[in-house]
Every structure is written in structure tokens, then in C-alpha cells.
Design a protein around this motif. Structure first.
Motif, short mmCIF file in Angstrom:
data_model
loop_
_atom_site.label_atom_id
_atom_site.label_comp_id
_atom_site.label_asym_id
_atom_site.label_seq_id
_atom_site.Cartn_x
_atom_site.Cartn_y
_atom_site.Cartn_z
N ALA A 192 6.73 6.90 -20.19
CA ALA A 192 6.31 5.99 -19.11
C ALA A 192 5.55 6.75 -18.04
O ALA A 192 4.54 6.27 -17.51
CB ALA A 192 7.53 5.29 -18.52
N LYS A 193 6.06 7.95 -17.71
CA LYS A 193 5.38 8.76 -16.69
C LYS A 193 3.99 9.17 -17.16
O LYS A 193 3.01 9.12 -16.40
CB LYS A 193 6.22 10.00 -16.39
N ALA A 194 3.94 9.55 -18.46
CA ALA A 194 2.64 9.94 -19.00
C ALA A 194 1.68 8.75 -19.03
O ALA A 194 0.49 8.88 -18.73
CB ALA A 194 2.82 10.51 -20.41
N ALA A 195 2.26 7.55 -19.40
CA ALA A 195 1.42 6.35 -19.43
C ALA A 195 0.93 6.00 -18.03
O ALA A 195 -0.24 5.62 -17.84
CB ALA A 195 2.21 5.19 -20.04
N ALA A 196 1.84 6.12 -17.03
CA ALA A 196 1.43 5.83 -15.65
C ALA A 196 0.36 6.80 -15.18
O ALA A 196 -0.62 6.40 -14.52
CB ALA A 196 2.65 5.89 -14.73
N LYS A 197 0.56 8.07 -15.54
CA LYS A 197 -0.43 9.06 -15.15
C LYS A 197 -1.76 8.78 -15.82
O LYS A 197 -2.83 8.86 -15.18
CB LYS A 197 0.07 10.45 -15.54
N LYS A 198 -1.67 8.43 -17.11
CA LYS A 198 -2.89 8.12 -17.83
C LYS A 198 -3.58 6.90 -17.24
O LYS A 198 -4.82 6.86 -17.10
CB LYS A 198 -2.57 7.88 -19.31
N GLU A 202 -7.09 6.70 -15.59
CA GLU A 202 -8.09 5.77 -16.08
C GLU A 202 -8.65 4.92 -14.94
O GLU A 202 -9.87 4.67 -14.87
CB GLU A 202 -7.46 4.87 -17.15
N GLU A 203 -7.76 4.46 -14.06
CA GLU A 203 -8.21 3.68 -12.91
C GLU A 203 -9.12 4.51 -12.01
O GLU A 203 -10.13 4.01 -11.50
CB GLU A 203 -7.00 3.16 -12.13
N ALA A 204 -8.71 5.77 -11.83
CA ALA A 204 -9.55 6.64 -11.00
C ALA A 204 -10.93 6.84 -11.65
O ALA A 204 -11.97 6.85 -10.97
CB ALA A 204 -8.86 7.99 -10.79
N ARG A 205 -10.90 6.99 -12.99
CA ARG A 205 -12.17 7.18 -13.69
C ARG A 205 -13.05 5.93 -13.55
O ARG A 205 -14.26 6.03 -13.30
CB ARG A 205 -11.89 7.47 -15.17
N LYS A 206 -12.38 4.76 -13.72
CA LYS A 206 -13.14 3.51 -13.59
C LYS A 206 -13.67 3.32 -12.18
O LYS A 206 -14.82 2.88 -11.98
CB LYS A 206 -12.26 2.33 -13.98
N ALA A 207 -12.81 3.65 -11.21
CA ALA A 207 -13.25 3.52 -9.81
C ALA A 207 -14.43 4.43 -9.52
O ALA A 207 -15.39 4.05 -8.83
CB ALA A 207 -12.09 3.84 -8.88
N LYS A 208 -14.35 5.64 -10.06
CA LYS A 208 -15.45 6.57 -9.85
C LYS A 208 -16.71 6.07 -10.52
O LYS A 208 -17.82 6.13 -9.93
CB LYS A 208 -15.05 7.94 -10.41
N ALA A 209 -16.52 5.55 -11.75
CA ALA A 209 -17.69 5.04 -12.45
C ALA A 209 -18.30 3.84 -11.72
O ALA A 209 -19.54 3.70 -11.60
CB ALA A 209 -17.31 4.64 -13.88
#
Length: 351
Positions: A192-198, A202-209
Motif C-alpha cells: 500500500a505504501k509503495a502504491a501510494a508512493k507510486k 504519478e500525480e506529480a509526473r502528471k502535474a508536471k506534464a
């Protein structure tokens, strides 16, 4: 060993046998023999030694039984055997009585004490093992009881051991299950922690994009005016608007403030529009229409191509207004009006 036959004994008649009297053992006749037994051989007799062997056999049998009594109180009778031809040779071939197995001890001086001890031993000692005797148990019943109790105790110990072993095994299995559950829970938490981190990455990547996209897009779009204040928003209710609510976004600014094309497009209309005053309609490449209303003057005409940032008119107060401002509306290719603020923000602009 020589085995005699009928010829060795010769002939005899039944009348001579009738002369023998009945022999009954007495206390004197069965008394244990002490010391060396002497045998007197009758002259011419061939059964002297055989009678000795017979007497010793009787003594052994009676001594082993431990009891012998006289019958009917008759006096002891001497036994006399007739001399039979050929028997002497047989007697001479017989072994000494003392050498016979089990007889030698009966003829020794110590045999009386041994037999006396055997006779004196209580019957209750039957069944008492050497181990019982070493533990001080002399009674057969007590020895049997002790063995039964020992067996019961051993069985109980085995049952207790089995129960304890089963309990230990169950505890071990439960501990293993708990450890497995904890391991699964830890793995689940880690997943769960890994999924949350991922997901966060991913959200950060999308936000950056998206930020990069909007930044790039913002270079091709522009805010329609400057030195403004947002006064009325899309959807505001009021009696000032014929529809009962505001249909655009108002940028209050001094009269004559330049109005710029928000994006590359074609001037679809440019002229008077009643309550909107002087209005310019700019159609973008995707079919979206942007309306500039209440202008004081127009700088473009219908059919003209413009690019992002080109001046197309000036802020004014023409039409149904309470003061100089730009009334900006945005319509989809289908003609529906949408919120101009949200549309500008989707293009990377923040009025």
C-alpha cells in the motif's frame, strides 16, 4: 550305555512277586541323607545298586515336594528285591547316584538347609520378581498392585505427554499462523505504501506534464486586457441581466484600454450588437467563439485573420452597462456558453 533285555533277567513266576509286601514311606525312610550313603550289597544279589538308585530317586522326589507323610499309620517295611540273573551287570553299568543331575545336592550336607529354606518360603512370595524384592516388596499381591499402579502411572504420563505435545504443536502452529498473518499484513502495508508512493509520483509526473503543457500553451494564448479588475463572474444572478444571470466575465478597466486577441483566429463579426454595444466575435481554429462586448472602438473587420496578442479594439461603455468594462463570453463550437474563467485557466492563463 547298555540297555538290558528280557534274556538278562531270566525267568520268574508270579508267586515270587506275591511275597513282596506293600511299601509305604515314613518319616524315617524319607529323611534327607547326610554324608556319604553306603550301600550294602546282598551276597549273590544283582539289584543292590539299583535299589540304592531307587531309594535316592524317592528321596529326591519327596524332598522336592517338601512334604511326605506316612499312610494309614503302617510301620515301615523293608524292601527286599529278589536276585534276578543278569541284573548285576546292569547295576554295575549304572552311574553313581551322586553324579545324577539334581541328586548330588540332595545327598550333600547342605541340601537339608536349602530344602528347609525352600519349604519355609511363604506362598505369598510367588510372583515376586527380583526387582520387587530389591524394592522391599515380599507380598505377591502387593507386588502386583505396585506393578498395576506403575503401569497406570506410566499410561497417565504418556497421556500427559501426548496432551502437552499436542498443546505445544498447536501453540507452534498458531504462532506460525500469527507470524504469517503479520508477514502478510506487513507486505500488504508495504504494498500500500509503495502504491501510494507510486500514485503520488504519478500525480506529480502528471502535474508536471500538465504544467509544461499549459506553459507551452500559454505562450499561444493571452489575457484579453490589462489593468483590470474582475467584477462579475459567469452565473451570477441579478435583475440587470435579461436571462436572470450573468453570461460572461467582466474585466473593469478604464475606457480606451487595449483589447487583445486571446489566440490565433478569424474575426467572424465586428460591429454594433444592441445591449452588447460594439462587439467583436473571434472564431478560433477549433470552432470556439470569443465575444468582446461594450467596446468604445473596433480595430478589426469581419474575415480578418489575427494572432495571439493582436489589438482588436478598446474598452468602453457602449450598450447596456453601468460603467466601462470588457464583457467577455466564450461559446463552444455547438453554441453553448461556458465559464470564461475556467476556459482561460485551461489554456494556462490565470486572470
Amino acid at each position: 550305555m547298555y540297555i538290558p533285555n528280557d534274556d538278562d533277567f531270566g525267568s520268574y513266576d508270579e508267586d515270587s512277586l506275591d511275597a513282596f509286601e506293600e511299601w509305604n514311606p515314613t518319616e524315617e525312610s524319607i529323611r534327607p541323607v547326610r554324608g556319604r550313603h553306603r550301600v550294602h550289597k546282598k551276597s549273590g544279589g544283582g539289584l543292590a545298586r539299583s535299589s540304592t538308585v531307587l531309594g535316592v530317586g524317592v528321596i529326591a522326589a519327596v524332598g522336592a515336594g517338601g512334604i511326605a507323610t506316612a499312610q494309614d499309620g503302617k510301620p515301615p517295611v523293608s524292601i527286599s528285591m529278589p536276585d534276578l540273573p543278569g541284573v548285576g551287570a546292569v547295576a554295575d553299568s549304572l552311574p553313581e547316584a551322586k553324579s545324577l543331575p539334581g541328586v548330588g545336592s540332595l545327598m550333600s550336607d547342605d541340601s537339608a538347609d536349602t530344602n528347609a529354606s525352600a519349604v519355609a518360603a511363604p506362598l505369598t512370595a510367588a510372583g515376586v520378581s527380583t526387582t520387587d524384592a530389591e524394592q522391599g516388596t515380599t507380598d505377591a499381591g502387593e507386588a502386583l498392585r505396585a506393578r498395576i499402579m506403575q503401569q497406570a502411572e506410566n499410561q497417565q504420563n504418556q497421556a500427559d505427554t501426548a496432551v502437552r505435545t499436542a498443546a505445544e504443536q498447536a501453540a507452534a502452529e498458531q504462532a506460525a499462523e500469527e507470524a504469517a498473518d503479520q508477514q502478510k499484513a506487513a507486505e500488504k502495508a508495504a504494498d500500500a505504501k509503495a502504491a501510494a508512493k507510486k500514485k503520488k509520483e504519478e500525480e506529480a509526473r502528471k502535474a508536471k506534464a500538465e504544467a509544461e503543457r499549459l506553459a507551452k500553451l500559454a505562450k499561444s494564448y493571452a489575457i484579453p486586457t490589462s489593468s483590470y479588475t474582475l467584477t462579475s463572474h459567469f452565473g451570477d444572478a441579478g435583475s440587470m441581466w435579461s436571462s436572470g444571470h450573468h453570461t460572461g466575465l467582466d474585466f473593469a478597466a478604464p475606457t480606451g484600454t487595449p483589447l487583445k486577441a486571446v489566440h490565433t483566429g478569424t474575426v467572424k463579426e465586428a460591429g454594433w450588437a444592441g445591449a452588447y454595444g460594439y462587439r467583436t466575435v473571434l472564431e478560433l481554429e477549433d470552432g470556439t467563439e470569443v465575444w468582446y462586448c461594450h467596446q468604445s472602438s473596433l480595430n478589426v473587420s469581419a474575415g480578418q485573420k489575427v494572432s495571439t496578442g493582436d489589438v482588436i479594439g478598446r474598452v468602453g461603455a457602449t450598450g447596456n452597462v453601468t460603467g466601462p468594462h470588457l464583457h467577455l463570453e466564450v461559446h463552444t463550437p455547438g453554441g453553448a456558453g461556458i465559464d470564461p474563467l475556467g476556459w482561460l485557466q485551461s489554456k494556462g492563463l490565470n486572470p
